[in-house]
Design an enzyme around this catalytic site. Structure first.
Site, short mmCIF file in Angstrom:
data_model
loop_
_atom_site.label_atom_id
_atom_site.label_comp_id
_atom_site.label_asym_id
_atom_site.label_seq_id
_atom_site.Cartn_x
_atom_site.Cartn_y
_atom_site.Cartn_z
CG LEU A 89 -2.00 -1.00 1.37
CD1 LEU A 89 -2.77 -0.79 2.68
CD2 LEU A 89 -2.97 -0.93 0.19
CG ASP A 90 0.55 4.19 -3.04
OD1 ASP A 90 1.47 3.47 -3.50
OD2 ASP A 90 -0.39 4.61 -3.73
NE ARG A 91 6.07 7.89 4.89
CZ ARG A 91 7.32 8.27 5.14
NH1 ARG A 91 8.18 8.38 4.15
NH2 ARG A 91 7.72 8.51 6.37
#
Length: 303
Positions: free
Chosen positions: A143-145
């Site tokens: 998942l993106d940050r």
């Protein structure tokens, strides 16, 4: 040190802690049956169901949980039933093969060349080594940050490869809730394009099937106001930044996502949360489904 093997009653209020050391590799149910022959299989299953069995520091209800030589099995070790706490994430599910977590916004899934701060991967690596220094953790997807929500890690290379190889067949559902800028008037729809990354590491869409990886995103409007819309988004494919790019393509960028055109940030984070993760277990074949509530601040953003 020898550990006494006392007779076990199955009233949770009367049980005393019993510790037994594992002498050879086996499965938990077989081990308990051998160590407590006076108890029926049904009674032992009841202990597991009531979370009265702990392996090391891990409370388990899994009858086929794999045991290794030297591990300690505790019965009615209540103090270990407390789930471990981590800053920025929590464990939603754990078994012998994988771990599902809910990641907070701002936490990296795994370290990068430029950033080697605390990550979901590093915290889980430390966690599994508490039980055995040889234990490892393997990332399955990211998942993106700035995206919050559910993600999965494997406990072995074999399980990681099985999941990644048959990802589209194993994953039954991946759905997100998204806060976007603007009023989405079409109640539902599908975005299809081919995604490719440029030299600036920004993903962009193409309608040329030979120019990138095919990406398909389905969306449904849940709620709108004069400035924002709350959407349910389901992925048919899982490409890098897929939802963010497709929302930009629609003309409704994800709030807080400056990289893909957002101008507003009403909730103090990117408005993207991985809400549902459903999949076929790569080892047991069981269908597992996990979901989280819509974050309160997502709902508050839509007045």
């Amino acid at each position: 040190m020898k550990y006494p093997q006392k007779k076990i009653g199955f009233n949770p209020t009367k049980l005393k802690e019993v510790a037994v050391k594992v002498s050879e590799t086996t499965e938990l149910m077989k081990f308990l049956i051998e160590k407590f022959p006076e108890k029926s299989r049904t009674a032992i299953k009841s202990m597991l169901a009531h979370k009265q069995v702990t392996v090391g520091d891990l409370v388990t209800t899994q009858f086929d949980f794999p045991l290794k030589r030297g591990q300690m099995v505790f019965l009615n070790k209540k103090k270990s039933e407390e789930k471990p706490r981590f800053r920025g994430m929590r464990i939603v599910h754990e078994d012998a093969d994988l771990i599902v977590i809910e990641k907070g916004s701002g936490l990296l899934s795994i370290a990068t060349d430029k950033e080697k701060v605390k990550t979901a991967y590093s915290m889980l690596s430390e966690y599994v080594k508490r039980f055995d220094p040889k234990n490892l953790i393997f990332i399955v997807h990211r998942l993106d940050r700035d995206t919050s929500g559910l993600m999965m890690f494997a406990k072995s290379k074999k399980v990681q490869e099985a999941l990644q190889k048959d990802w589209n067949e194993s994953i039954i559902e991946r759905s997100y809730v998204v806060v976007v800028e603007g009023v989405v008037e079409k109640a539902e729809g599908t975005v299809t394009s081919w995604l490719k990354e440029n030299k600036a590491l920004v993903m962009y869409s193409s309608q040329n099937p030979e120019d990138g990886q095919k990406a398909v995103t389905h969306y449904k409007v849940l709620k709108t106001d004069k400035q924002f819309s709350l959407l349910e988004v389901k992925l048919e494919t899982g490409r890098k930044n897929q939802i963010r790019v497709h929302m930009k393509d629609l003309g409704f960028p994800v709030t807080g996502d400056k990289k893909y055109g957002a101008k507003l940030n009403p909730i103090g984070q990117m408005g993207l949360h991985a809400r549902v993760l459903a999949f076929k277990h790569p080892v047991t074949g069981r269908m597992l489904r996990f979901d989280t509530p819509i974050p309160g601040k997502f709902l508050k953003a839509i007045r």
